[in-house]
Design an enzyme around this catalytic site. Structure first.
Site, PDB file in Angstrom:
ATOM      1  N   PRO A 146      42.482  -3.031   6.893  1.00 42.25           N
ATOM      2  CA  PRO A 146      42.166  -1.911   7.784  1.00 42.25           C
ATOM      3  C   PRO A 146      43.010  -0.690   7.443  1.00 42.25           C
ATOM      4  CG  PRO A 146      42.337  -3.941   9.025  1.00 42.25           C
ATOM      5  CD  PRO A 146      42.784  -4.258   7.630  1.00 42.25           C
ATOM      6  N   GLU A 147      42.340   0.443   7.384  1.00 42.78           N
ATOM      7  CA  GLU A 147      43.004   1.693   7.060  1.00 42.78           C
ATOM      8  C   GLU A 147      43.113   2.533   8.324  1.00 42.78           C
ATOM      9  OE1 GLU A 147      41.304   3.480   3.522  1.00 42.78           O
ATOM     10  OE2 GLU A 147      40.706   1.526   2.739  1.00 42.78           O
TER      11      GLU A 147
END
Length: 291
Positions: free
Chosen positions: A2-3
């Protein structure tokens, strides 16, 4: 992993359900995701603590506690942070790492299928030191073009690697680096010191535009990522290059190229559109990257 958009989505959805609530009976089922802390310290810090705030820093969800600590969650590739208002199913419980009751039959749960995430417990001084090692937030109101140029200055790295360096810029990972460079029409392998002012301005705007669009779509889900409400994101349907190697470019129709040559990460790009700073010889090599 996840960014920024995925973690921002989680924080926005969970903060209204967590802030002001008191944690009780915390249980830590696995310890291999702890970073520089112990089970005993985590349980003690969470027990009876009230959640006073919840924010995001880079790719971290930060839960502020009345005990004076911050529980910092980096979900990794398979982690998810959720509030359940029902009992967990046997399959859901199988991967629970941390849980704490919120009362009213609600439970804060961190699940991690492969336990690739990280949990940190930091006091104020430790948090300030930790945060100081991370670069500026690209969506911050005070993050302008000059700050962006300064963040990348002095580097001869490939521009894609540089914008993914969390010490230079917070929260940008592989998916959104690919997309922003495509939008800005910049060769991902171009050294930073050869990115001129006009190209830098395009990239600055592209990063902010792509991240903003991904947040509105609640992130990108290929497999494990879920929002703070347990749903999938939808930005995967808007991707122009990432995961589309060999398919036609949606801008010019050329076949998208693919390489692992930049920091051993999957890079997909249009050899024709993203020609900024490239010589004719480099174009030929890029054109054949997937052959």
């Amino acid at each position: 992993m996840p960014e920024l958009p995925e973690v921002e989505t989680i924080v926005r959805q969970l903060a209204p359900r967590l802030v002001g609530r008191r944690l009780s009976t915390p249980r830590l089922h696995q310890t291999d995701i702890l970073y520089h802390t112990t089970r005993r310290r985590v349980i003690r810090a969470l027990s009876g603590a009230r959640v006073t705030g919840m924010t995001r820093r880079a790719k971290h969800a930060v839960i502020e506690l009345s005990s004076g600590f911050r529980l910092v969650v980096q979900p990794g590739m398979t982690g998810s942070l959720l509030v359940y208002d029902r009992p967990l199913s046997p399959e859901e419980r199988r991967y629970v790492v941390l849980e704490a009751s919120l009362g009213r039959k609600e439970t804060l749960v961190y699940r991690d299928v492969r336990r690739l995430g990280t949990l940190l417990l930091l006091d104020d001084n430790a948090w300030r030191a930790y945060s100081a090692r991370i670069g500026p937030e690209p969506l911050a109101d005070d993050f302008g073009l000059e700050q962006f140029v300064d963040a990348l200055s002095g580097s001869r790295q490939a521009v894609k690697k540089a914008i993914m360096d969390q010490r230079r810029l917070a929260g940008v990972g592989n998916i959104y680096a690919n997309e922003a460079l495509f939008l800005a029409r910049i060769d991902p392998s171009l050294p930073v010191n050869r990115v001129d002012r006009m190209a830098a301005a395009r990239l600055y705007r592209a990063i902010r535009q792509i991240l903003g669009s991904a947040i509105r779509a609640q992130g990108t889900t290929f497999r494990d990522y879920r929002t703070g409400t347990g749903k999938k994101g939808s930005f995967q349907f808007s991707l122009k290059v990432y995961g589309r190697e060999g398919e036609p470019c949606r801008r010019c129709g050329a076949r998208l190229a693919f390489t692992h040559a930049i920091d051993a990460r999957a890079t997909t790009f249009c050899w024709k559109c993203q020609a900024v700073g490239r010589t004719d010889g480099q174009t030929d090599r890029k054109r054949g990257a997937t052959r």
